[in-house]
Write a protein that holds these residues in place. Structure first.
Motif, PDB file in Angstrom:
ATOM      1  N   VAL A  30      33.066  41.241  35.757  1.00 37.77           N
ATOM      2  CA  VAL A  30      34.220  40.379  35.525  1.00 37.77           C
ATOM      3  C   VAL A  30      35.470  41.014  36.115  1.00 37.77           C
ATOM      4  O   VAL A  30      35.545  42.232  36.243  1.00 37.77           O
ATOM      5  CB  VAL A  30      34.479  40.142  34.029  1.00 37.77           C
ATOM      6  CG1 VAL A  30      33.533  39.101  33.462  1.00 37.77           C
ATOM      7  CG2 VAL A  30      34.372  41.437  33.259  1.00 37.77           C
ATOM      8  N   THR A  31      36.415  40.181  36.440  1.00 40.04           N
ATOM      9  CA  THR A  31      37.680  40.705  36.927  1.00 40.04           C
ATOM     10  C   THR A  31      38.570  40.978  35.731  1.00 40.04           C
ATOM     11  O   THR A  31      38.326  40.481  34.624  1.00 40.04           O
ATOM     12  CB  THR A  31      38.401  39.693  37.839  1.00 40.04           C
ATOM     13  OG1 THR A  31      38.721  38.525  37.067  1.00 40.04           O
ATOM     14  CG2 THR A  31      37.528  39.295  39.003  1.00 40.04           C
ATOM     15  N   ALA A  32      39.609  41.740  35.958  1.00 41.54           N
ATOM     16  CA  ALA A  32      40.533  42.069  34.879  1.00 41.54           C
ATOM     17  C   ALA A  32      41.162  40.778  34.352  1.00 41.54           C
ATOM     18  O   ALA A  32      41.347  40.613  33.153  1.00 41.54           O
ATOM     19  CB  ALA A  32      41.617  43.009  35.402  1.00 41.54           C
ATOM     20  N   GLN A  33      41.425  39.882  35.249  1.00 39.81           N
ATOM     21  CA  GLN A  33      42.070  38.644  34.843  1.00 39.81           C
ATOM     22  C   GLN A  33      41.143  37.769  34.014  1.00 39.81           C
ATOM     23  O   GLN A  33      41.568  37.146  33.042  1.00 39.81           O
ATOM     24  CB  GLN A  33      42.552  37.889  36.075  1.00 39.81           C
ATOM     25  CG  GLN A  33      43.254  38.820  37.043  1.00 39.81           C
ATOM     26  CD  GLN A  33      44.543  38.261  37.601  1.00 39.81           C
ATOM     27  OE1 GLN A  33      45.149  37.371  37.029  1.00 39.81           O
ATOM     28  NE2 GLN A  33      44.962  38.797  38.732  1.00 39.81           N
ATOM     29  N   GLU A  34      39.878  37.735  34.386  1.00 35.20           N
ATOM     30  CA  GLU A  34      38.912  36.974  33.603  1.00 35.20           C
ATOM     31  C   GLU A  34      38.810  37.568  32.201  1.00 35.20           C
ATOM     32  O   GLU A  34      38.776  36.842  31.199  1.00 35.20           O
ATOM     33  CB  GLU A  34      37.538  37.008  34.280  1.00 35.20           C
ATOM     34  CG  GLU A  34      37.447  36.119  35.507  1.00 35.20           C
ATOM     35  CD  GLU A  34      36.189  36.392  36.340  1.00 35.20           C
ATOM     36  OE1 GLU A  34      35.964  35.659  37.308  1.00 35.20           O
ATOM     37  OE2 GLU A  34      35.450  37.342  36.019  1.00 35.20           O
ATOM     38  N   LEU A  35      38.776  38.872  32.157  1.00 36.51           N
ATOM     39  CA  LEU A  35      38.678  39.560  30.885  1.00 36.51           C
ATOM     40  C   LEU A  35      39.909  39.254  30.031  1.00 36.51           C
ATOM     41  O   LEU A  35      39.808  39.008  28.825  1.00 36.51           O
ATOM     42  CB  LEU A  35      38.579  41.061  31.144  1.00 36.51           C
ATOM     43  CG  LEU A  35      37.654  41.886  30.264  1.00 36.51           C
ATOM     44  CD1 LEU A  35      36.324  41.209  30.054  1.00 36.51           C
ATOM     45  CD2 LEU A  35      37.469  43.245  30.896  1.00 36.51           C
ATOM     46  N   HIS A  36      41.033  39.268  30.670  1.00 32.80           N
ATOM     47  CA  HIS A  36      42.275  38.969  29.966  1.00 32.80           C
ATOM     48  C   HIS A  36      42.218  37.573  29.361  1.00 32.80           C
ATOM     49  O   HIS A  36      42.544  37.370  28.204  1.00 32.80           O
ATOM     50  CB  HIS A  36      43.445  39.066  30.948  1.00 32.80           C
ATOM     51  CG  HIS A  36      44.770  38.705  30.351  1.00 32.80           C
ATOM     52  ND1 HIS A  36      45.491  37.596  30.757  1.00 32.80           N
ATOM     53  CD2 HIS A  36      45.485  39.290  29.366  1.00 32.80           C
ATOM     54  CE1 HIS A  36      46.603  37.528  30.038  1.00 32.80           C
ATOM     55  NE2 HIS A  36      46.647  38.536  29.202  1.00 32.80           N
ATOM     56  N   ARG A  37      41.750  36.637  30.155  1.00 32.39           N
ATOM     57  CA  ARG A  37      41.662  35.273  29.649  1.00 32.39           C
ATOM     58  C   ARG A  37      40.655  35.182  28.505  1.00 32.39           C
ATOM     59  O   ARG A  37      40.882  34.515  27.501  1.00 32.39           O
ATOM     60  CB  ARG A  37      41.260  34.314  30.771  1.00 32.39           C
ATOM     61  CG  ARG A  37      41.276  32.859  30.312  1.00 32.39           C
ATOM     62  CD  ARG A  37      41.016  31.909  31.466  1.00 32.39           C
ATOM     63  NE  ARG A  37      41.955  32.138  32.569  1.00 32.39           N
ATOM     64  CZ  ARG A  37      41.854  31.559  33.768  1.00 32.39           C
ATOM     65  NH1 ARG A  37      40.852  30.732  34.013  1.00 32.39           N
ATOM     66  NH2 ARG A  37      42.736  31.823  34.707  1.00 32.39           N
ATOM     67  N   LEU A  38      39.532  35.866  28.659  1.00 35.08           N
ATOM     68  CA  LEU A  38      38.511  35.855  27.613  1.00 35.08           C
ATOM     69  C   LEU A  38      39.077  36.357  26.292  1.00 35.08           C
ATOM     70  O   LEU A  38      38.842  35.782  25.232  1.00 35.08           O
ATOM     71  CB  LEU A  38      37.326  36.744  28.027  1.00 35.08           C
ATOM     72  CG  LEU A  38      36.354  36.129  29.033  1.00 35.08           C
ATOM     73  CD1 LEU A  38      35.406  37.173  29.586  1.00 35.08           C
ATOM     74  CD2 LEU A  38      35.574  35.006  28.368  1.00 35.08           C
ATOM     75  N   ILE A  39      39.820  37.435  26.375  1.00 39.40           N
ATOM     76  CA  ILE A  39      40.376  38.009  25.151  1.00 39.40           C
ATOM     77  C   ILE A  39      41.399  37.063  24.524  1.00 39.40           C
ATOM     78  O   ILE A  39      41.387  36.824  23.321  1.00 39.40           O
ATOM     79  CB  ILE A  39      41.019  39.382  25.447  1.00 39.40           C
ATOM     80  CG1 ILE A  39      39.941  40.368  25.889  1.00 39.40           C
ATOM     81  CG2 ILE A  39      41.747  39.904  24.217  1.00 39.40           C
ATOM     82  CD1 ILE A  39      40.483  41.678  26.403  1.00 39.40           C
TER      83      ILE A  39
END
Lengths: 135, 135
Positions: A30-39
């Motif tokens: 995952v990208t950092a941005q995807e992870l950010h959105r997930l959180i």
DNA sequence: GTTCATGCAAAAAGTTTGCATGATT
DNA sequence: AATCATGCAAACTTTTTGCATGAAC
């Protein structure tokens, strides 16, 4: 030869935990941005910069693994401490971790033969997985 | 299976030639920006965007090859030369071409074991060359 | 209480794109 | 003459950083 392993006293915060947990729950990269959105979709507000910093810390601690993809760096939780590589499907992104001591040694040897130090290497195999190749 | 090979009528300009020539003269991978500087240092003024566009065209025509590095995408001329890899100095960019049948075979084997087909791989070693490690 | 982490916003760094001008066919 | 390419600057994307506030030790 000063290693930068001077563990900079890592403090436990719910943000770092959230990043690690979210990363662990992801099956692939995952990208950092995807992870950010997930959180954030999980109801926790967290700064994007914090996600980047947490990921950098995880990579630094060899708890995460990173590859460069078209849309940016992608991270994945990586409990295996050894350095390993990936076999990835070009189409669906399915990934298999591969380890190859032979390659590690070979890379180190080649580098040494040419007088190179502080060696790192990148090795990734891409192809079509059975399902995607499927006729 | 509609290929987007609809060759969009490519016109010959000295800029495109300059990019291709500069790329061909490089032994290893270069970034668009490095290439741009190389061309301008050679006395020819050219826009950076033009270099990017020319490189994209070369990649599209399968005349260039690209990998993602820390400092951006790196390109190399890739006219049917046989497959080999690189040992590159992170600092000065010195590059040594390396060949490793063992790795080629190993990659193919790993892929086959997992049912992958149409396999390609990337393998590059980065380090500090003797001169740059200096001291 | 000291030190480190967070969050925001601004800055970097690399790449792409809009548009008027100029070159190629 | 009709297209396509160039060049510049502005837009965009992803990632990093400065700094004041807040949390962890």
């Amino acid at each position: 030869m000063t290693d930068d392993d001077a563990a900079p006293q890592r403090r436990r915060t719910w943000q770092r935990d959230a990043v690690r947990e979210a990363l662990q729950q992801q099956p692939g990269f995952v990208t950092a941005q995807e992870l950010h959105r997930l959180i954030e979709d999980g109801g926790q507000r967290i700064g994007l910069a914090t996600v980047y910093r947490a990921l950098a810390a995880l990579v630094d601690d060899d708890l995460a693994d990173t590859i460069r993809a078209e849309d940016g760096d992608r991270y994945r939780f990586c409990a295996t401490e050894d350095h390993h590589h990936h076999l990835m499907c070009r189409r669906c992104g399915a990934t298999v971790e591969i380890t190859g001591d032979a390659v590690e040694l070979w890379a180190a040897q080649i580098a040494a033969e040419h007088g190179f130090t502080q060696v790192t290497h990148e090795f990734d195999v891409f192809g079509l997985c059975r399902a995607c190749a499927g006729g």
